[in-house]
Scaffold this motif. Structure first.
Motif, PDB file in Angstrom:
ATOM      1  N   ALA A   1      31.321  48.211-125.035  1.00 20.72           N
ATOM      2  CA  ALA A   1      30.601  47.016-124.613  1.00 20.72           C
ATOM      3  C   ALA A   1      30.242  47.009-123.182  1.00 20.72           C
ATOM      4  O   ALA A   1      30.660  47.888-122.388  1.00 20.72           O
ATOM      5  CB  ALA A   1      31.802  45.856-124.631  1.00 20.72           C
ATOM      6  N   SER A   2      29.119  46.369-122.922  1.00 22.39           N
ATOM      7  CA  SER A   2      28.392  46.328-121.491  1.00 22.39           C
ATOM      8  C   SER A   2      29.448  45.212-120.618  1.00 22.39           C
ATOM      9  O   SER A   2      29.276  44.152-120.920  1.00 22.39           O
ATOM     10  CB  SER A   2      27.159  45.663-121.621  1.00 22.39           C
ATOM     11  N   THR A   3      30.263  45.868-119.849  1.00 18.61           N
ATOM     12  CA  THR A   3      31.093  44.816-119.106  1.00 18.61           C
ATOM     13  C   THR A   3      31.429  45.475-117.651  1.00 18.61           C
ATOM     14  O   THR A   3      31.300  46.784-117.379  1.00 18.61           O
ATOM     15  CB  THR A   3      32.559  45.173-119.746  1.00 18.61           C
ATOM     16  N   GLN A   4      31.935  44.710-116.637  1.00 19.15           N
ATOM     17  CA  GLN A   4      32.055  45.255-115.424  1.00 19.15           C
ATOM     18  C   GLN A   4      33.473  45.312-115.151  1.00 19.15           C
ATOM     19  O   GLN A   4      33.892  45.753-114.143  1.00 19.15           O
ATOM     20  CB  GLN A   4      31.527  44.134-114.295  1.00 19.15           C
ATOM     21  N   ALA A   5      34.429  45.054-116.240  1.00 20.55           N
ATOM     22  CA  ALA A   5      35.862  45.386-116.188  1.00 20.55           C
ATOM     23  C   ALA A   5      36.410  46.733-115.957  1.00 20.55           C
ATOM     24  O   ALA A   5      35.801  47.645-116.643  1.00 20.55           O
ATOM     25  CB  ALA A   5      36.476  44.706-117.523  1.00 20.55           C
ATOM     26  N   LEU A   6      37.495  46.574-115.049  1.00 16.21           N
ATOM     27  CA  LEU A   6      38.132  48.131-114.778  1.00 16.21           C
ATOM     28  C   LEU A   6      39.386  48.170-115.085  1.00 16.21           C
ATOM     29  O   LEU A   6      40.143  49.271-115.188  1.00 16.21           O
ATOM     30  CB  LEU A   6      37.782  48.357-113.210  1.00 16.21           C
ATOM     31  N   TYR A   7      39.987  46.998-115.691  1.00 15.98           N
ATOM     32  CA  TYR A   7      41.510  47.015-116.047  1.00 15.98           C
ATOM     33  C   TYR A   7      41.540  45.997-117.410  1.00 15.98           C
ATOM     34  O   TYR A   7      40.665  45.027-117.628  1.00 15.98           O
ATOM     35  CB  TYR A   7      42.233  46.053-114.993  1.00 15.98           C
ATOM     36  N   PHE A   8      42.561  46.341-117.867  1.00 18.23           N
ATOM     37  CA  PHE A   8      43.065  45.224-119.150  1.00 18.23           C
ATOM     38  C   PHE A   8      44.596  45.314-119.206  1.00 18.23           C
ATOM     39  O   PHE A   8      45.179  46.263-118.944  1.00 18.23           O
ATOM     40  CB  PHE A   8      42.441  45.494-120.311  1.00 18.23           C
ATOM     41  N   VAL A   9      44.990  44.251-119.657  1.00 22.65           N
ATOM     42  CA  VAL A   9      46.684  44.039-119.837  1.00 22.65           C
ATOM     43  C   VAL A   9      46.861  43.236-121.280  1.00 22.65           C
ATOM     44  O   VAL A   9      46.088  42.484-121.502  1.00 22.65           O
ATOM     45  CB  VAL A   9      47.274  43.265-118.787  1.00 22.65           C
ATOM     46  N   ALA A  10      47.755  43.923-121.973  1.00 21.45           N
ATOM     47  CA  ALA A  10      48.040  43.054-123.313  1.00 21.45           C
ATOM     48  C   ALA A  10      48.546  41.587-122.923  1.00 21.45           C
ATOM     49  O   ALA A  10      49.418  41.376-122.101  1.00 21.45           O
ATOM     50  CB  ALA A  10      49.059  43.760-123.975  1.00 21.45           C
ATOM     51  N   ARG A  11      48.085  40.598-123.821  1.00 20.01           N
ATOM     52  CA  ARG A  11      48.384  39.385-123.467  1.00 20.01           C
ATOM     53  C   ARG A  11      49.786  39.082-124.412  1.00 20.01           C
ATOM     54  O   ARG A  11      50.432  37.992-124.178  1.00 20.01           O
ATOM     55  CB  ARG A  11      47.284  38.278-124.446  1.00 20.01           C
ATOM     56  N   GLY A  12      50.130  39.842-125.477  1.00 18.43           N
ATOM     57  CA  GLY A  12      51.294  39.721-126.250  1.00 18.43           C
ATOM     58  C   GLY A  12      51.082  39.254-127.722  1.00 18.43           C
ATOM     59  O   GLY A  12      52.091  38.937-128.521  1.00 18.43           O
ATOM     60  N   ASP A  13      49.836  38.860-128.022  1.00 17.73           N
ATOM     61  CA  ASP A  13      49.300  38.484-129.216  1.00 17.73           C
ATOM     62  C   ASP A  13      48.476  39.654-129.743  1.00 17.73           C
ATOM     63  O   ASP A  13      47.740  39.246-130.890  1.00 17.73           O
ATOM     64  CB  ASP A  13      48.772  37.228-129.083  1.00 17.73           C
ATOM     65  N   GLY A  14      48.324  40.580-129.200  1.00 18.53           N
ATOM     66  CA  GLY A  14      47.590  41.858-129.836  1.00 18.53           C
ATOM     67  C   GLY A  14      46.186  41.833-129.227  1.00 18.53           C
ATOM     68  O   GLY A  14      45.749  42.947-129.140  1.00 18.53           O
ATOM     69  N   SER A  15      45.842  40.711-128.461  1.00 19.61           N
ATOM     70  CA  SER A  15      44.616  40.957-127.723  1.00 19.61           C
ATOM     71  C   SER A  15      44.916  41.436-126.205  1.00 19.61           C
ATOM     72  O   SER A  15      46.132  41.433-125.809  1.00 19.61           O
ATOM     73  CB  SER A  15      43.838  39.647-127.882  1.00 19.61           C
ATOM     74  N   SER A  16      44.009  41.497-125.474  1.00 20.93           N
ATOM     75  CA  SER A  16      44.003  41.950-124.171  1.00 20.93           C
ATOM     76  C   SER A  16      43.149  40.905-122.986  1.00 20.93           C
ATOM     77  O   SER A  16      42.146  40.424-123.624  1.00 20.93           O
ATOM     78  CB  SER A  16      43.593  43.618-123.881  1.00 20.93           C
ATOM     79  N   HIS A  17      43.637  41.079-121.947  1.00 18.62           N
ATOM     80  CA  HIS A  17      42.806  40.171-120.894  1.00 18.62           C
ATOM     81  C   HIS A  17      42.295  41.399-119.787  1.00 18.62           C
ATOM     82  O   HIS A  17      42.978  42.383-119.444  1.00 18.62           O
ATOM     83  CB  HIS A  17      43.719  39.517-119.763  1.00 18.62           C
ATOM     84  N   PHE A  18      41.023  41.217-119.660  1.00 14.28           N
ATOM     85  CA  PHE A  18      40.071  42.095-119.029  1.00 14.28           C
ATOM     86  C   PHE A  18      39.675  41.465-117.801  1.00 14.28           C
ATOM     87  O   PHE A  18      39.583  40.530-117.551  1.00 14.28           O
ATOM     88  CB  PHE A  18      38.940  42.456-119.802  1.00 14.28           C
ATOM     89  N   SER A  19      39.914  42.490-116.736  1.00 14.50           N
ATOM     90  CA  SER A  19      39.521  42.074-115.295  1.00 14.50           C
ATOM     91  C   SER A  19      38.552  43.025-114.564  1.00 14.50           C
ATOM     92  O   SER A  19      38.708  44.303-115.113  1.00 14.50           O
ATOM     93  CB  SER A  19      40.731  42.102-114.452  1.00 14.50           C
ATOM     94  N   GLN A  20      37.870  42.330-113.756  1.00 13.22           N
ATOM     95  CA  GLN A  20      37.048  43.259-112.902  1.00 13.22           C
ATOM     96  C   GLN A  20      37.611  43.858-111.517  1.00 13.22           C
ATOM     97  O   GLN A  20      37.095  44.821-111.079  1.00 13.22           O
ATOM     98  CB  GLN A  20      35.853  42.525-112.524  1.00 13.22           C
ATOM     99  N   THR A  21      38.470  42.980-111.023  1.00  9.78           N
ATOM    100  CA  THR A  21      39.348  43.441-109.743  1.00  9.78           C
ATOM    101  C   THR A  21      40.510  43.919-110.080  1.00  9.78           C
ATOM    102  O   THR A  21      41.182  43.070-110.935  1.00  9.78           O
ATOM    103  CB  THR A  21      38.909  42.626-108.964  1.00  9.78           C
ATOM    104  N   LEU A  22      41.173  44.306-109.037  1.00 11.32           N
ATOM    105  CA  LEU A  22      42.555  44.574-109.122  1.00 11.32           C
ATOM    106  C   LEU A  22      43.386  43.543-108.707  1.00 11.32           C
ATOM    107  O   LEU A  22      44.232  43.388-109.379  1.00 11.32           O
ATOM    108  CB  LEU A  22      42.767  45.815-107.978  1.00 11.32           C
ATOM    109  N   GLY A  23      42.856  42.578-107.862  1.00 16.63           N
ATOM    110  CA  GLY A  23      43.419  41.174-107.775  1.00 16.63           C
ATOM    111  C   GLY A  23      43.652  40.542-109.080  1.00 16.63           C
ATOM    112  O   GLY A  23      44.671  40.116-109.191  1.00 16.63           O
ATOM    113  N   GLU A  24      42.563  40.360-109.585  1.00 17.34           N
ATOM    114  CA  GLU A  24      42.677  39.353-110.797  1.00 17.34           C
ATOM    115  C   GLU A  24      43.452  40.149-111.729  1.00 17.34           C
ATOM    116  O   GLU A  24      44.307  39.609-112.627  1.00 17.34           O
ATOM    117  CB  GLU A  24      41.259  39.575-111.385  1.00 17.34           C
TER     118      GLU A  24
END
Length: 376
Positions: free
Chosen positions: A308-331
């Motif tokens: 995918a074309s994305t600026q994200a550098l991080y992701f974390v599991a939400r707990g339902d099988g999906s992930s949350h994607f973030s562009q910055t370390l703070g986010e």
């Protein structure tokens, strides 16, 4: 003269009897065989003659005299050879065969000649390791374990791929085999299919990827396979790893660490595991690991080459099988606090993600260092 006429009469009688017998045999060949059960199974040993095949059919529960079956088999093959002399002589194939209600002698012979044997099946699951594949092969019914005493290196050499790591080289799918087949035959099918799928994916790759070869795409696809809990996230996960490779950032993905720990992994990934250097620890080493870490499926292969074309550098599991994607370390750190910290709605109270199996998809936020407030 009288003797000649008498001889002609006898010859005509014999010809009529022969024609009658041939007609009766042809009629019988079209009739359903009587069976001892709705389905019976016969076994044809290697090198068996038509006579032996007929005897095996009778012994299996075909309620027809073996000499009659044998006579029909012989007559049918002679007739076929006389009609089509240019074709190779028909030979029955060894193996196990199912005879079912309604099958005629002619259909049975056709099945034996075509080698339509009883087949078994085995399924290799996306995300499995080579060790898990071998365990499944060892349990497979009616499959010869020719590789059981072989090392992975010896197996790959036997498959014509000396020096190639076995991990990730076999395509996850369902494979069929005849009873008594070698497990090498099954592996050969899976190896060929993975090569075809990988080459097709590599040919369709997006431009500008930081991947130098199809082998690197396979490695990345195996990581994507292990890191994706929700199919819709697969291309996004691949996009994050592609972005990190382009930026010269460590991948920091837990499944590679777990793979590097091997049998020492107890199901609970600890901070010291992330700090222990192995060739597969992407928290301590840059770039891709040296080999795949599992079998990726087609979707993971395509995600690796068409991320995918994305600026994200991080992701974390939400707990339902999906992930949350973030562009910055703070986010990302805020997402980790929301989804992964003790007491969060997705935590079991110990900071473990309830939405993933810790043995296969660990709860640590990925790709980000642990603790989450550390820079990559």
């Amino acid at each position: 003269m009288r003797a000649l006429k008498k001889l002609l009469k006898w010859l005509l009688l014999l010809a009529a009897l022969a024609a009658s017998a041939a007609g009766a045999l042809a009629w019988w060949a079209q009739q359903p065989l009587a069976l001892a059960a709705p389905r019976v199974e016969m076994s044809v040993p290697p090198g068996a003659s038509l006579k032996v095949a007929a005897q095996q059919a009778q012994a299996a529960g075909v309620r027809a005299p073996a000499p009659l079956l044998h006579g029909f088999f012989r007559a049918a093959l002679l007739w076929r050879q006389w009609q089509r002399p240019q074709e190779p002589r028909g030979v029955i194939k060894p193996g196990d065969y199912a005879i079912t209600q309604g099958m005629t002698p002619e259909q049975l012979l056709g099945k034996l000649l075509r080698g339509e044997r009883i087949v078994q099946s085995i399924t290799f699951v996306e995300g499995w390791t080579f060790r898990q594949m071998r365990a499944a092969l060892a349990k497979a019914a009616h499959l010869k374990g020719d590789t059981r005493a072989m090392t992975p290196e010896a197996i790959m050499a036997a498959l014509g791929q000396p020096g190639v790591a076995a991990e990730g080289r076999f395509f996850p799918d369902t494979y069929h085999y005849a009873r008594g087949s070698s497990d090498l035959d099954v592996l050969r099918q899976a190896l060929k299919l993975m090569d075809e799928r990988l080459q097709a994916a590599w040919a369709a790759r997006a431009p500008g990827l930081p991947l130098q070869s199809a082998d690197e795409a396979l490695i990345l696809a195996s990581i994507v396979e292990k890191e994706t809990g929700h199919a819709d996230d697969r291309a996004q996960v691949a996009g994050v790893f592609i972005n990190r490779l382009k930026a010269g950032m460590k991948l920091q993905t837990d499944p590679t660490v777990i793979y590097g720990l091997g049998e020492a992994f107890d199901g609970d990934l600890k901070k010291r595991d992330l700090l222990t250097d192995t060739p597969y620890n992407t928290y301590t080493r840059e770039g891709l690991p040296p080999t795949p870490i599992a079998m990726p499926g087609r979707a993971a292969l395509m995600a690796a080459v068409q991320p995918a074309s994305t600026q994200a550098l991080y992701f974390v599991a939400r707990g339902d099988g999906s992930s949350h994607f973030s562009q910055t370390l703070g986010e990302h750190n805020r997402a980790v606090h929301q989804y992964q910290r003790p007491g969060s709605r997705n935590s079991d109270g110990n900071g473990k993600d309830k939405g993933k199996d810790a043995a296969a998809r660990p709860p640590a936020a990925a790709p980000a260092s642990i603790p989450a407030n550390a820079a990559p």
